[in-house]
Enzyme design. Structure first.
Site, PDB file in Angstrom:
ATOM      1  N   ASN A  48       0.864  -1.186   0.000  1.00 20.35           N
ATOM      2  CA  ASN A  48       0.000   0.000   0.000  1.00 20.35           C
ATOM      3  C   ASN A  48       0.905   1.243   0.000  1.00 20.35           C
ATOM      4  OD1 ASN A  48      -1.447   2.248   1.018  1.00 20.35           O
ATOM      5  ND2 ASN A  48      -3.066   0.889   1.711  1.00 20.35           N
ATOM      6  N   HIS A  93       0.985   6.249   1.755  1.00 20.92           N
ATOM      7  CA  HIS A  93       1.686   7.236   2.587  1.00 20.92           C
ATOM      8  C   HIS A  93       2.892   7.873   1.900  1.00 20.92           C
ATOM      9  CE1 HIS A  93      -1.283   6.817   5.519  1.00 20.92           C
ATOM     10  NE2 HIS A  93      -1.075   5.519   5.656  1.00 20.92           N
ATOM     11  N   HIS A 144      -5.588   3.542  -1.644  1.00 20.62           N
ATOM     12  CA  HIS A 144      -6.912   3.899  -1.124  1.00 20.62           C
ATOM     13  C   HIS A 144      -7.214   5.333  -1.519  1.00 20.62           C
ATOM     14  CE1 HIS A 144      -9.639   4.097   2.740  1.00 20.62           C
ATOM     15  NE2 HIS A 144     -10.290   4.417   1.641  1.00 20.62           N
ATOM     16  N   ARG A 164      -9.308   8.041  -0.864  1.00 19.50           N
ATOM     17  CA  ARG A 164     -10.280   8.431   0.168  1.00 19.50           C
ATOM     18  C   ARG A 164     -11.130   9.594  -0.319  1.00 19.50           C
ATOM     19  NH1 ARG A 164      -8.784   6.235   5.503  1.00 19.50           N
ATOM     20  NH2 ARG A 164     -10.559   7.404   6.276  1.00 19.50           N
ATOM     21  N   ARG A 168      -6.795  12.609   0.947  1.00 20.77           N
ATOM     22  CA  ARG A 168      -5.676  13.029   1.801  1.00 20.77           C
ATOM     23  C   ARG A 168      -4.355  12.393   1.379  1.00 20.77           C
ATOM     24  NH1 ARG A 168      -7.309   9.910   7.352  1.00 20.77           N
ATOM     25  NH2 ARG A 168      -9.298  10.884   6.893  1.00 20.77           N
ATOM     26  N   GLU A 180      -8.581   0.372  -2.979  1.00 18.65           N
ATOM     27  CA  GLU A 180      -9.432   0.383  -1.787  1.00 18.65           C
ATOM     28  C   GLU A 180     -10.388   1.556  -1.929  1.00 18.65           C
ATOM     29  OE1 GLU A 180      -6.880   0.686   1.555  1.00 18.65           O
ATOM     30  OE2 GLU A 180      -6.050  -1.301   1.269  1.00 18.65           O
ATOM     31  N   THR A 223      -8.325   3.411   8.454  1.00 20.02           N
ATOM     32  CA  THR A 223      -9.533   2.580   8.426  1.00 20.02           C
ATOM     33  C   THR A 223      -9.620   1.816   9.737  1.00 20.02           C
ATOM     34  OG1 THR A 223      -9.085   2.351   6.080  1.00 20.02           O
ATOM     35  CG2 THR A 223     -10.830   0.984   6.980  1.00 20.02           C
ATOM     36  N   GLU A 255     -10.925  -9.486   2.843  1.00 19.49           N
ATOM     37  CA  GLU A 255      -9.679  -9.145   3.525  1.00 19.49           C
ATOM     38  C   GLU A 255     -10.006  -8.964   5.000  1.00 19.49           C
ATOM     39  OE1 GLU A 255      -7.049  -6.321   1.690  1.00 19.49           O
ATOM     40  OE2 GLU A 255      -6.298  -5.656   3.646  1.00 19.49           O
ATOM     41  N   HIS A 259      -3.609  -4.631   7.746  1.00 18.80           N
ATOM     42  CA  HIS A 259      -3.735  -3.466   8.643  1.00 18.80           C
ATOM     43  C   HIS A 259      -2.826  -3.635   9.855  1.00 18.80           C
ATOM     44  CE1 HIS A 259      -5.707   0.355   9.342  1.00 18.80           C
ATOM     45  NE2 HIS A 259      -5.356   0.142  10.597  1.00 18.80           N
TER      46      HIS A 259
HETATM   47  N1  PXP Z   1      -5.791  -3.273   3.892  1.00 21.01           N
HETATM   48  C1  PXP Z   1      -6.771  -2.339   3.900  1.00 21.01           C
HETATM   49  C2  PXP Z   1      -8.125  -2.721   3.393  1.00 21.01           C
HETATM   50  C3  PXP Z   1      -6.517  -1.022   4.331  1.00 21.01           C
HETATM   51  O1  PXP Z   1      -7.499  -0.114   4.340  1.00 21.01           O
HETATM   52  C4  PXP Z   1      -5.195  -0.695   4.728  1.00 21.01           C
HETATM   53  C5  PXP Z   1      -4.855   0.711   5.106  1.00 21.01           C
HETATM   54  O2  PXP Z   1      -5.639   1.174   6.081  1.00 21.01           O
HETATM   55  C6  PXP Z   1      -4.223  -1.689   4.714  1.00 21.01           C
HETATM   56  C7  PXP Z   1      -4.549  -2.975   4.299  1.00 21.01           C
HETATM   57  C8  PXP Z   1      -2.814  -1.419   5.120  1.00 21.01           C
HETATM   58  O3  PXP Z   1      -2.739  -1.093   6.469  1.00 21.01           O
HETATM   59  P1  PXP Z   1      -1.379  -0.502   7.016  1.00 21.01           P
HETATM   60  O4  PXP Z   1      -1.132   0.782   6.319  1.00 21.01           O
HETATM   61  O5  PXP Z   1      -1.641  -0.361   8.471  1.00 21.01           O
HETATM   62  O6  PXP Z   1      -0.310  -1.522   6.713  1.00 21.01           O
END
Ligand code: PXP
Length: 246
Positions: free
Chosen positions: A10, A13, A46, A48, A52, A73, A104, A154, A197
């Site tokens: 992901n 960030h 994602h 949003r 952001r 996402e 999330t 997931e 997550h």
């Molecule tokens: N999976 C989903 C569906 C998410 O929304 C997120 C980010 O919130 C992640 C995985 C990745 O989570 P993290 O950034 O905490 O690794």
């Protein structure tokens, strides 16, 4: 049977840091290219409601820059549905979204929102997009996913990750068992289970050891580590830990 475990990175960030200054550096596209070059299996992003981190224009640029499958996402809204249909990502993971949350925070209430979700799932599926629901590992939510006919769920690993940060070993074990039991039940019912997550080098291995899980989606920790060691070493280290857990 143990399946190979895919790593979806992901890259939200990277965009968060870019947006802090409003310019175009660091570019999430460059992150996606590094992930592709060092053996990541997919890119997760994602979009949003408040934009952001990832922004609309990033999606096409990410898709054009690598051959990796894009897992978008998205909240289950008409706006996001239209964007998903226009971009045709490989997969769309429907997540709950609250504007005021930092990330999330919980799973999607697929059981309580069946009627809102059903047409969105259908339209994504009819467009050939692999639909996933980001849910708590519970029988109620898994039953709802089955009724909605999604091929993937997931499981939210946030409670597991938080319990570890709190040093609550009993809760870590309880959460792990819940995720493992629901992964087995999902697979038995023909749904491919993923998880994500809050996963880190420290807590990924017990999750990666769950044999039915096919994919982990990891973001914040990897991008944080990349600040210190670079994105490629961070992804390679996570990959190594996941592989050793299997
Ligand atoms: N999976 C989903 C569906 C998410 O929304 C997120 C980010 O919130 C992640 C995985 C990745 O989570 P993290 O950034 O905490 O690794």
């Amino acid at each position: 049977m143990t399946h190979p475990l895919r790593l979806g990175v992901n890259i939200d960030h990277v965009a968060t840091i870019r947006n802090a200054r409003g310019g175009d550096h660091p570019d999430p596209v460059r992150a996606a290219q590094i992930v592709a070059a060092c053996g990541g299996d997919g890119i997760t992003a994602h979009l949003r409601e408040d934009r952001r981190h990832i922004r609309d224009k990033d999606l096409r640029r990410i898709q054009d820059a690598t051959d990796l499958p894009l897992n978008l996402e998205m909240a289950g809204t008409e706006e996001m549905l239209a964007i998903a249909l226009a971009h045709q990502p490989h997969a769309a993971c429907i997540v709950p979204e609250k504007r005021e949350e930092r990330t999330t925070e919980g799973g999607l209430d697929a059981a309580g929102q069946h009627n809102q979700l059903a047409p969105i799932v259908t339209r994504l599926r009819d467009a050939g997009i692999r639909v996933s629901l980001f849910i708590e590992a519970s029988e109620r939510q898994l039953d709802a996913a089955l009724r909605l006919g999604v091929p993937v769920v997931e499981f939210h690993t946030g409670e597991y990750a938080h319990a570890g940060l709190d040093g609550d070993a009993a809760k870590v074990e309880k959460e792990l068992k819940r995720i493992a039991d629901m992964a087995a039940l999902a697979a038995k019912n023909g749904i491919e289970p993923h998880a994500g997550h809050g996963l880190t080098y420290e807590n990924v291995q017990p999750i990666a050891a769950i044999p039915q899980l096919a994919e982990l989606n990891i973001g914040h920790y990897l991008i944080g580590e990349a600040i210190f060691c670079g994105l490629e070493p961070a992804v390679l280290r996570m990959r190594e830990l996941m592989d050793h857990a299997r």
